[in-house]
Scaffold this motif. Structure first.
Motif, PDB file in Angstrom:
ATOM      1  N   TYR A 179     -37.847  38.429 -55.292  1.00 15.86           N
ATOM      2  CA  TYR A 179     -37.435  39.134 -56.511  1.00 15.86           C
ATOM      3  C   TYR A 179     -37.641  40.642 -56.345  1.00 15.86           C
ATOM      4  O   TYR A 179     -36.773  41.442 -56.698  1.00 15.86           O
ATOM      5  CB  TYR A 179     -38.244  38.665 -57.722  1.00 15.86           C
ATOM      6  CG  TYR A 179     -38.177  37.194 -58.046  1.00 15.86           C
ATOM      7  CD1 TYR A 179     -37.074  36.410 -57.711  1.00 15.86           C
ATOM      8  CD2 TYR A 179     -39.236  36.569 -58.711  1.00 15.86           C
ATOM      9  CE1 TYR A 179     -37.020  35.068 -58.025  1.00 15.86           C
ATOM     10  CE2 TYR A 179     -39.194  35.231 -59.035  1.00 15.86           C
ATOM     11  CZ  TYR A 179     -38.090  34.471 -58.682  1.00 15.86           C
ATOM     12  OH  TYR A 179     -38.049  33.137 -58.993  1.00 15.86           O
ATOM     13  N   THR A 195     -35.122  42.176 -54.068  1.00 18.33           N
ATOM     14  CA  THR A 195     -33.814  42.283 -54.728  1.00 18.33           C
ATOM     15  C   THR A 195     -33.743  43.541 -55.579  1.00 18.33           C
ATOM     16  O   THR A 195     -32.745  44.282 -55.542  1.00 18.33           O
ATOM     17  CB  THR A 195     -33.559  41.037 -55.594  1.00 18.33           C
ATOM     18  OG1 THR A 195     -33.558  39.868 -54.754  1.00 18.33           O
ATOM     19  CG2 THR A 195     -32.230  41.138 -56.315  1.00 18.33           C
ATOM     20  N   THR A 222     -32.034  36.160 -65.935  1.00 23.87           N
ATOM     21  CA  THR A 222     -30.629  36.013 -66.318  1.00 23.87           C
ATOM     22  C   THR A 222     -30.196  36.957 -67.427  1.00 23.87           C
ATOM     23  O   THR A 222     -29.009  36.981 -67.778  1.00 23.87           O
ATOM     24  CB  THR A 222     -30.316  34.558 -66.727  1.00 23.87           C
ATOM     25  OG1 THR A 222     -31.264  34.119 -67.718  1.00 23.87           O
ATOM     26  CG2 THR A 222     -30.363  33.633 -65.527  1.00 23.87           C
ATOM     27  N   LYS A 282     -25.560  39.598 -63.811  1.00 24.58           N
ATOM     28  CA  LYS A 282     -25.660  38.501 -62.840  1.00 24.58           C
ATOM     29  C   LYS A 282     -24.968  38.818 -61.521  1.00 24.58           C
ATOM     30  O   LYS A 282     -25.501  38.511 -60.453  1.00 24.58           O
ATOM     31  CB  LYS A 282     -25.080  37.227 -63.464  1.00 24.58           C
ATOM     32  CG  LYS A 282     -25.856  36.744 -64.686  1.00 24.58           C
ATOM     33  CD  LYS A 282     -25.212  35.524 -65.293  1.00 24.58           C
ATOM     34  CE  LYS A 282     -25.986  35.059 -66.526  1.00 24.58           C
ATOM     35  NZ  LYS A 282     -26.081  36.087 -67.579  1.00 24.58           N
ATOM     36  N   ARG A 283     -23.796  39.411 -61.568  1.00 29.10           N
ATOM     37  CA  ARG A 283     -23.046  39.639 -60.338  1.00 29.10           C
ATOM     38  C   ARG A 283     -23.817  40.573 -59.398  1.00 29.10           C
ATOM     39  O   ARG A 283     -23.946  40.295 -58.204  1.00 29.10           O
ATOM     40  CB  ARG A 283     -21.676  40.240 -60.652  1.00 29.10           C
ATOM     41  CG  ARG A 283     -20.827  40.513 -59.412  1.00 29.10           C
ATOM     42  CD  ARG A 283     -19.451  41.028 -59.784  1.00 29.10           C
ATOM     43  NE  ARG A 283     -18.704  40.040 -60.545  1.00 29.10           N
ATOM     44  CZ  ARG A 283     -17.482  40.245 -61.031  1.00 29.10           C
ATOM     45  NH1 ARG A 283     -16.870  41.409 -60.819  1.00 29.10           N
ATOM     46  NH2 ARG A 283     -16.870  39.307 -61.734  1.00 29.10           N
ATOM     47  N   ILE A 323     -27.184  38.736 -58.203  1.00 30.75           N
ATOM     48  CA  ILE A 323     -26.937  37.609 -57.275  1.00 30.75           C
ATOM     49  C   ILE A 323     -26.525  38.135 -55.912  1.00 30.75           C
ATOM     50  O   ILE A 323     -26.994  37.660 -54.871  1.00 30.75           O
ATOM     51  CB  ILE A 323     -25.867  36.663 -57.857  1.00 30.75           C
ATOM     52  CG1 ILE A 323     -26.443  35.908 -59.072  1.00 30.75           C
ATOM     53  CG2 ILE A 323     -25.397  35.675 -56.801  1.00 30.75           C
ATOM     54  CD1 ILE A 323     -25.425  35.072 -59.815  1.00 30.75           C
ATOM     55  N   ARG A 324     -25.650  39.142 -55.889  1.00 29.49           N
ATOM     56  CA  ARG A 324     -25.205  39.705 -54.613  1.00 29.49           C
ATOM     57  C   ARG A 324     -26.380  40.321 -53.844  1.00 29.49           C
ATOM     58  O   ARG A 324     -26.549  40.116 -52.645  1.00 29.49           O
ATOM     59  CB  ARG A 324     -24.127  40.754 -54.867  1.00 29.49           C
ATOM     60  CG  ARG A 324     -23.521  41.326 -53.587  1.00 29.49           C
ATOM     61  CD  ARG A 324     -22.374  42.275 -53.942  1.00 29.49           C
ATOM     62  NE  ARG A 324     -21.307  41.573 -54.626  1.00 29.49           N
ATOM     63  CZ  ARG A 324     -20.298  42.169 -55.258  1.00 29.49           C
ATOM     64  NH1 ARG A 324     -20.223  43.488 -55.278  1.00 29.49           N
ATOM     65  NH2 ARG A 324     -19.364  41.459 -55.861  1.00 29.49           N
ATOM     66  N   ALA A 381     -29.563  39.610 -54.263  1.00 30.23           N
ATOM     67  CA  ALA A 381     -30.493  38.537 -53.892  1.00 30.23           C
ATOM     68  C   ALA A 381     -30.041  37.805 -52.642  1.00 30.23           C
ATOM     69  O   ALA A 381     -30.854  37.487 -51.761  1.00 30.23           O
ATOM     70  CB  ALA A 381     -30.648  37.563 -55.061  1.00 30.23           C
ATOM     71  N   LEU A 382     -28.748  37.546 -52.532  1.00 29.83           N
ATOM     72  CA  LEU A 382     -28.221  36.876 -51.333  1.00 29.83           C
ATOM     73  C   LEU A 382     -28.351  37.766 -50.104  1.00 29.83           C
ATOM     74  O   LEU A 382     -28.635  37.270 -49.006  1.00 29.83           O
ATOM     75  CB  LEU A 382     -26.755  36.500 -51.563  1.00 29.83           C
ATOM     76  CG  LEU A 382     -26.501  35.398 -52.614  1.00 29.83           C
ATOM     77  CD1 LEU A 382     -25.016  35.182 -52.834  1.00 29.83           C
ATOM     78  CD2 LEU A 382     -27.152  34.090 -52.178  1.00 29.83           C
TER      79      LEU A 382
END
Length: 380
Positions: free
Chosen positions: A315, A318, A364, A368-369, A372-373, A375-376
């Protein structure tokens, strides 16, 4: 060469916390212990603020505590009752004097002041070298960063740097029952920037100007930021500066080693600074308590992060990815977290103590976009 059972390198928060906990078990009075640092701790060079539910071992020196916190943003502000937490403040000079008084009661502890050149493991334990002499020990506990980390792909090294003034105002400006955790109503063009305000009375408070970026400011730039905040936000120009403090805290997802053979790393040097917030004091208390407990039970003095708890590092990484690459403004991220979650959930999350389900709910609320990007990317 003087031989000890244990050497504690660094007489700051981590080293002193560890040594006090170790001595207060009553099981190590027969061990020869060396505490070594560059210079004596004689000034109030910093302040530690943290929250906790239960009284801690340093409660006797808490300078001020609050049950209410305030958060400010240009588009949102709120006052929170943080029960069952209490927000606490400890002045460094009180901490140093308190710990050193306890340590002075143990004749098995030697205190030396010298600049540490380097530390090395050998077949018999560890050797610490200074310009004057060398010391050997079975085990060494170090809170000193002797070299800068070498970053790998997707690792970031931002700085949380700050300057604070304790001021006394002519008029009653502060609400002594409420501390300001973050005030983002200041210029954000140089990175994530906020002020926190720790009021001691209606006329006296610690005002701290803080930035997250990779460039430390000049003293005059901090001073100008503080003057402007006090004048425009607090609404007063009639005050005296009683004390000053400044500091730099690394905000990095670099994985600091917890140990190397007969060396255990403490505090920031052992990865105990939370990368996304800079909070360190309570993580030091958790680490040192676990280390001492292991030693009491004759285990190796090593604290490893449980597998499931490593998600908090993810986390943090990110968020650093997003801040480093300017994907979202930092003030917006913190505003969304505080606006759309219970304050106690946010505090528990920042302490790395939430459940996975709670974390999903907390995270959340953010875009999110983007998250999530990022984080990946931190998984690669």
């Amino acid at each position: 060469m003087n031989r000890f059972h244990y050497i504690i390198a660094g007489a700051g928060c981590a080293g002193l916390s560890f040594l006090v906990r170790l001595l207060q078990t009553g099981q190590f009075s027969h061990k020869k212990i060396l505490l070594i640092d560059k210079t004596p701790k004689t000034v109030n060079d910093r302040t530690w603020c943290f929250w906790e539910k239960e009284p801690g071992i340093f409660d006797p020196i808490v300078h001020k505590s609050w049950k209410r916190l305030r958060f400010y943003h240009l588009t949102y502000n709120a006052s929170y009752d943080i029960s069952p937490y209490t927000y606490k403040m400890i002045r460094a000079i009180d901490f140093y004097q308190y710990c050193l008084q306890i340590i002075s009661e143990y004749p098995n502890v030697t205190i030396e002041y010298a600049t540490i050149d380097h530390i090395e493991n050998n077949r018999d334990g560890v050797i610490l070298h200074t310009a004057q002499q060398s010391y050997s020990a079975d085990h060494l506990f170090s809170s000193i960063l002797l070299e800068n980390p070498v970053l790998k792909n997707n690792q970031y090294y931002l700085l949380q740097h700050f300057k604070g003034w304790v001021i006394e105002t002519k008029d009653p400006v502060f609400n002594a029952a409420e501390a300001t955790l973050m005030d983002f109503r200041i210029d954000q063009q140089h990175g994530t920037a906020f002020v926190y305000v720790m009021p001691f009375s209606a006329h006296r408070a610690l005002i701290e100007y803080t930035l997250f970026n990779d460039q430390v400011w000049s003293q005059e730039e901090y001073n100008e930021g503080l003057r402007k905040y006090i004048s425009t936000i607090l609404g007063t120009d009639d005050y005296a500066i009683l004390e000053e403090e400044s500091g730099i805290i690394p905000m990095t997802n670099y994985r600091f080693p917890t140990h190397q053979r007969c060396i255990t790393f403490l505090g920031t040097a052992g990865g105990q600074t939370k990368a996304s917030s800079g909070y360190t004091f309570q993580f030091i208390q958790k680490q040192t308590a676990q280390l001492v407990d292991a030693m009491v039970h004759n285990f190796k003095p090593i604290v490893e992060t449980p597998f499931l708890s490593k998600r908090f590092h993810w986390y943090d990484a990110t968020l650093l990815n997003i801040l480093h690459n300017n994907k979202l403004p930092g003030d917006f991220i913190f505003k969304e977290l505080f606006k759309n979650n219970k304050i106690t959930d946010v505090l528990q999350f920042l302490d790395n103590e939430t459940s996975l389900l709670r974390e999903i709910k907390i995270i959340t609320v953010l875009p999110k976009r983007v998250f999530i990007r990022a984080a990946l990317q931190q998984l690669t």
